[in-house]
Structures are given as structure tokens and as C-alpha cells.
Design a protein around this motif. Structure first.
Motif, mmCIF file in Angstrom:
data_model
loop_
_atom_site.group_PDB
_atom_site.id
_atom_site.type_symbol
_atom_site.label_atom_id
_atom_site.label_comp_id
_atom_site.label_asym_id
_atom_site.label_seq_id
_atom_site.Cartn_x
_atom_site.Cartn_y
_atom_site.Cartn_z
ATOM 1 N N THR A 25 1.226 5.534 -11.988
ATOM 2 C CA THR A 25 1.118 4.531 -10.939
ATOM 3 C C THR A 25 0.123 5.012 -9.893
ATOM 4 O OG1 THR A 25 2.876 5.554 -9.647
ATOM 5 C CG2 THR A 25 3.541 3.876 -11.273
ATOM 6 N N GLU A 74 0.902 5.805 -6.988
ATOM 7 C CA GLU A 74 1.548 6.915 -6.296
ATOM 8 C C GLU A 74 1.383 8.228 -7.059
ATOM 9 O OE1 GLU A 74 3.545 3.144 -5.027
ATOM 10 O OE2 GLU A 74 3.092 4.040 -6.989
ATOM 11 N N SER A 75 1.595 8.187 -8.378
ATOM 12 C CA SER A 75 1.481 9.427 -9.158
ATOM 13 C C SER A 75 0.038 9.924 -9.192
ATOM 14 C CB SER A 75 2.011 9.219 -10.575
ATOM 15 O OG SER A 75 1.227 8.286 -11.305
ATOM 16 N N GLU A 82 2.112 -1.302 1.305
ATOM 17 C CA GLU A 82 2.193 0.096 0.915
ATOM 18 C C GLU A 82 1.339 0.377 -0.313
ATOM 19 O OE1 GLU A 82 3.000 4.080 0.804
ATOM 20 O OE2 GLU A 82 3.211 2.617 2.441
ATOM 21 N N GLN A 116 -1.624 3.149 -0.500
ATOM 22 C CA GLN A 116 -1.687 4.181 -1.538
ATOM 23 C C GLN A 116 -3.062 4.198 -2.209
ATOM 24 O OE1 GLN A 116 0.434 6.553 -2.434
ATOM 25 N NE2 GLN A 116 2.082 5.971 -1.032
#
Length: 228
Positions: free
Chosen positions: A97, A99-100, A128, A132
Motif C-alpha cells: 500500500t 503506507e508500506s 490521509e 501518504q
């Protein structure tokens, strides 16, 4: 069909028929070349929500000096992407994702692309998610967001109906409770709040039955954003 699109589709010729059909349908239903052409030359590019890797392959083939890193949360799609476009020397795919990827390589990319992904997420997650994406980019890095515009037209409602079929009936696309199309002003405000400066807004719906729109932005230094 352009030469670039032909070369890109050739990368997927060994996939099973259903996957080839999906990729070809995607190639003819979305203005991917318009997105690829606005990625800077020789850039390190994050393709967030890369799916089968069609846009990743196109960006890599258009400019061999680019390096493309595609992530998608769907292991099935990443498998097909790796077996096809993943054979190109300047493309890498992984299950993940935004985030990762940001945890691995914060500020590690010259550019990021998000193509027809945002509307699949719950609306409350959009701010958000965009922040990111901002964290992936070097200062001044370019972010290209391609979405369908929520303009209330027949193309708007046709797009929602089509995606409902793909998500709910066929299961070809995974959604997290989204299927929301927002108007241009809302998208521009969200991008600004997330730390992006608008460079160009491109209407790409001509010749398509979807209200495609492309936001070309750049990551703003925190100090510059506070002065806006």
C-alpha cells in the motif's frame, strides 16, 4: 492504437485470456498515455494501486531511463503484473500500500501516479491517503492523480454503474467502501491541503464515456505551504 500502447500490450500477451482481456479493456478505456507523458524523464516513479501493471509498463517503455515501482494490495493482480510487465528491467512490483511503500522509502521518489484508485476508498480516507502519497516524494516531486470527475453528467453515472459491476458483480476490482466521484473543486482543495501545488488540470474525457480528469501537481515544501 499508438505504437506505445501496442508495445505495452505485448508485455501482457502471455497472460491467461481473461487477464489479457481485462488489460486490453483498460488500455482502450482510459487515457493512460496522457498520464505517462507527463511523468518527468529519468524519474523514479511510484505507481500506487498499480493493478496489473499496465501504466507501470507504459511509463517504463516510454522512457527507459525511468525506474517504476508498483504497489497494489491485491496479490492476484501483483502476480499478473510481475509475470508480464515485471520482466522489464526498470520495473518492480510488490504487494503493498502507499503506507508500506512510504515506510520503506520515505521521500524516495521523483514522481508518483495514482490512476483510478482514490474513488475506490472510503471518502473519509482520502485526506490521509493523499498525505501518504506526499510523503513518498522528494521536495518538488511530481504527483499525477487521474480520476473520474464527479460532474453530474451521464458519464459520471455511467462510470459509477460500470464500477459497481466490476466491484460487486464480477469481483474484478476491490473497493474499500468507496465508489465516490467528487467535483473538481473538491479534489483541488484536498490536494492543496495534502501539500501539493497545482501545475495543470487536464480534461481527458473527449472520445471516452468516462469523465476522465488529470491533476498534475508538485510536492510543496512545508514552509512554502504555510505561506499560502
Amino acid at each position: 492504437m499508438s505504437t506505445l500502447t501496442e508495445r505495452t500490450l505485448q508485455q501482457f500477451s502471455a497472460l491467461p485470456p481473461a487477464e489479457r482481456f481485462h488489460v486490453r479493456a483498460r488500455a482502450f478505456s482510459a487515457p493512460l498515455e496522457a498520464v505517462s507523458s507527463r511523468v518527468p524523464p529519468a524519474a523514479t516513479v511510484a505507481d500506487v494501486g498499480c493493478g496489473h501493471g499496465l501504466l507501470s509498463a507504459m511509463m517504463a517503455l516510454e522512457d527507459g531511463s525511468r525506474t517504476v515501482h508498483g504497489v497494489d494490495p491485491d496479490p492476484r493482480k501483483v502476480k499478473w503484473a510481475t509475470e508480464a510487465a515485471g520482466k522489464l528491467p526498470n520495473v518492480h512490483f510488490e504487494v503493498g500500500t502507499v503506507e508500506s511503500l512510504g515506510a520503506q522509502r520515505p521521500g524516495g521518489f521523483d514522481a508518483a501516479v495514482v490512476c483510478d484508485v482514490l474513488y475506490l476508498l472510503p471518502r473519509a480516507q482520502w485526506p490521509e491517503f493523499l498525505r501518504q502519497v506526499r510523503s513518498l516524494l522528494k521536495p518538488g516531486g511530481r504527483f499525477l492523480l487521474k480520476e473520474a470527475e464527479g460532474d453530474g453528467s451521464w458519464k459520471h453515472y455511467k462510470c459509477l454503474a460500470q464500477e459497481w459491476v466490476m466491484v460487486t458483480l464480477l469481483g474484478r476490482t476491490k473497493a474499500g467502501g468507496g465508489l465516490v466521484l467528487e467535483p473538481r473543486a473538491t479534489a483541488e482543495a484536498l490536494l492543496s491541503d495534502a501539500g501539493f501545488r497545482m501545475r495543470e488540470v487536464v480534461e481527458l474525457d473527449r472520445g471516452y464515456t468516462t469523465p476522465h480528469i488529470l491533476y498534475v501537481t508538485e510536492a510543496v515544501e512545508p514552509a512554502a505551504q504555510s505561506r499560502k
